[in-house]
Write a protein that holds these residues in place. Structure first.
Motif, PDB file in Angstrom:
ATOM      1  N   TRP A 166      63.679  29.762 -11.093  1.00 31.63           N
ATOM      2  CA  TRP A 166      64.180  29.093  -9.885  1.00 31.63           C
ATOM      3  C   TRP A 166      65.649  28.690 -10.035  1.00 31.63           C
ATOM      4  N   THR A 271      52.106  22.753   1.341  1.00 29.96           N
ATOM      5  CA  THR A 271      53.196  22.539   0.395  1.00 29.96           C
ATOM      6  C   THR A 271      52.754  23.117  -0.956  1.00 29.96           C
ATOM      7  N   TYR A 272      53.654  23.141  -1.926  1.00 32.56           N
ATOM      8  CA  TYR A 272      53.295  23.703  -3.221  1.00 32.56           C
ATOM      9  C   TYR A 272      52.142  22.931  -3.861  1.00 32.56           C
ATOM     10  N   ASP A 273      52.220  21.612  -3.926  1.00 32.71           N
ATOM     11  CA  ASP A 273      51.160  20.815  -4.547  1.00 32.71           C
ATOM     12  C   ASP A 273      49.832  20.991  -3.811  1.00 32.71           C
ATOM     13  N   TRP A 308      52.582  30.920  -1.850  1.00 33.19           N
ATOM     14  CA  TRP A 308      53.048  30.284  -3.083  1.00 33.19           C
ATOM     15  C   TRP A 308      52.453  30.967  -4.310  1.00 33.19           C
ATOM     16  N   GLY A 312      56.414  28.522  -8.453  1.00 35.46           N
ATOM     17  CA  GLY A 312      57.113  27.890  -7.335  1.00 35.46           C
ATOM     18  C   GLY A 312      57.797  28.874  -6.414  1.00 35.46           C
ATOM     19  N   SER A 313      57.664  30.161  -6.702  1.00 41.82           N
ATOM     20  CA  SER A 313      58.239  31.176  -5.812  1.00 41.82           C
ATOM     21  C   SER A 313      57.253  31.509  -4.700  1.00 41.82           C
ATOM     22  N   PHE A 337      62.597  30.532  -3.762  1.00 41.86           N
ATOM     23  CA  PHE A 337      62.006  29.332  -4.346  1.00 41.86           C
ATOM     24  C   PHE A 337      62.237  28.189  -3.353  1.00 41.86           C
ATOM     25  N   ASP A 339      61.737  24.653  -1.062  1.00 43.56           N
ATOM     26  CA  ASP A 339      61.496  23.242  -1.371  1.00 43.56           C
ATOM     27  C   ASP A 339      59.984  23.017  -1.466  1.00 43.56           C
ATOM     28  N   LYS A 340      59.518  22.615  -2.648  1.00 47.07           N
ATOM     29  CA  LYS A 340      58.075  22.488  -2.880  1.00 47.07           C
ATOM     30  C   LYS A 340      57.424  21.380  -2.051  1.00 47.07           C
ATOM     31  N   LYS A 341      58.194  20.374  -1.701  1.00 45.93           N
ATOM     32  CA  LYS A 341      57.601  19.217  -1.020  1.00 45.93           C
ATOM     33  C   LYS A 341      57.603  19.329   0.494  1.00 45.93           C
TER      34      LYS A 341
END
Length: 354
Positions: A166, A271-273, A308, A312-313, A337, A339-341
């Protein structure tokens, strides 16, 4: 008189050491047999193809040139298998056998044995093949003062893919590149693997580390930013660089997997999480980059939905080019990559089989 002298000389030349003479205790007479049997080691196939998780036999047999027997019977046969490094200067011990004694080494322990289908069979059986098993192997047979070798290459079915983290391009030293590939269910590609990928159409303008410590990149369509428009297609070689200080991308290699790769059907984008948790809730884990490439290349996986991945990509695999979904070529498309949030996408999951 001459005849008598000749007989005396012959008897002296063939005399054995006298058992009672301590000064001759360590002497030996060597009888040279110029036309005697010469040990020959032969590999019936120079290249063997397999895949991760499979079993394979690397062929090796030994003979005597002037006899039809496998061994002379006067010495025990010693068989040693080693793996050759890229420069042939070092060898990694794999397996040794002599009589009833057997020993395997390192990651090969519990996975290698001799086939021994006949008295002259020194073929090596490898089970549960790993990505790291790819490469050249030397079969060495030793009998007394005689020895001979043969080399067999183990090729793995798989796919080479370029990778950068990233942080962006040219941010990995050699050791970080090794870890990056391992984290994505792959290993650093060899030159041979990159060359085969180039022959299959891989075109990538960013230079990347290879397993031998060199930095190279494959070009099928010469153009100005990639070595020049008037150059010929090929694998461009930057040479060998400082493994600690120099920074490039990396070319990774992965093979098939023992599990299921899939796009998770979910009522909302994530989102990522949330994507990580959604895969866990479905009894899986978020998929790795190597797994999406293996599913695309080896299984023909095709999905136009960006999702995802564990690093994180966000990517998606296209095997059938079409409008709005990589219209010009089959590829694993890279979104970036995000923004994960705050960015919302689907997710690709992987469920390993027991």
């Amino acid at each position: 008189m001459k005849n008598l002298l000749f007989l005396v000389l012959i008897s002296v030349c063939w005399a054995e050491p006298h058992p009672g003479n301590s000064s001759l205790e360590h002497e030996r007479i060597v009888h040279i047999q110029e036309n005697g049997p010469r040990l020959l080691v032969v590999a019936e196939q120079a290249k063997i193809f397999s895949h991760r998780g499979g079993n394979v036999t690397l062929p090796c047999k030994f003979y005597h040139e002037h006899t039809s027997t496998a061994g002379s019977g006067t010495h025990k046969i010693r068989v040693k298998w080693t793996k050759l490094t890229y420069d042939y200067l070092k060898e990694v011990d794999v397996f040794v056998a002599m009589g009833h004694h057997r020993k395997s080494y390192g990651s090969y322990q519990g996975r290698v044995s001799l086939r021994e289908s006949s008295e002259n069979d020194a073929s090596l059986v490898i089970t549960n093949i790993m990505l790291e098993d790819y490469g050249r192997y030397k079969c060495e047979v030793i009998e007394g003062l005689e020895d001979d070798t043969a080399v067999v290459t183990l090729n793995l079915e798989g796919v080479v893919f370029p990778y950068s983290p990233w942080l962006g391009r040219y941010n990995l030293n050699f050791h970080e590149a090794q870890r990056a590939c391992a984290e994505q269910d792959s290993v650093m590609a060899s030159f041979d693997q990159l060359y085969d990928a180039w022959r299959s159409g891989l075109d990538w303008c960013n230079a990347g580390w290879l397993s031998d410590g060199s930095v190279q990149y494959p070009i099928t369509k010469p153009r100005e930013p990639c070595g020049g428009r008037n150059t010929v297609p090929g694998v461009r070689n930057y040479g060998f660089w400082d493994k600690d200080k120099s920074r490039y991308d990396v070319f990774c290699f992965t093979s098939n997997f023992n599990g299921r790769f899939y796009y998770l059907i979910h009522p909302t984008k994530l989102t990522y999480d949330e994507a990580v948790q959604a895969c866990l809730k479905d009894g899986s884990q978020i998929a790795k980059v190597g797994q999406i490439f293996a599913a695309w290349k080896l299984l023909g996986y095709d999905r136009c939905d960006a999702g995802w991945l564990a690093d994180g990509s966000v990517r998606y695999p296209i095997s059938r080019p079409r409008k709005r979904c990589s219209p010009s070529e089959a590829a694993v498309r890279f979104v970036g990559f995000p923004d994960k949030k705050h960015k919302l996408y689907g997710v690709y999951c992987f469920r390993a089989y027991n």
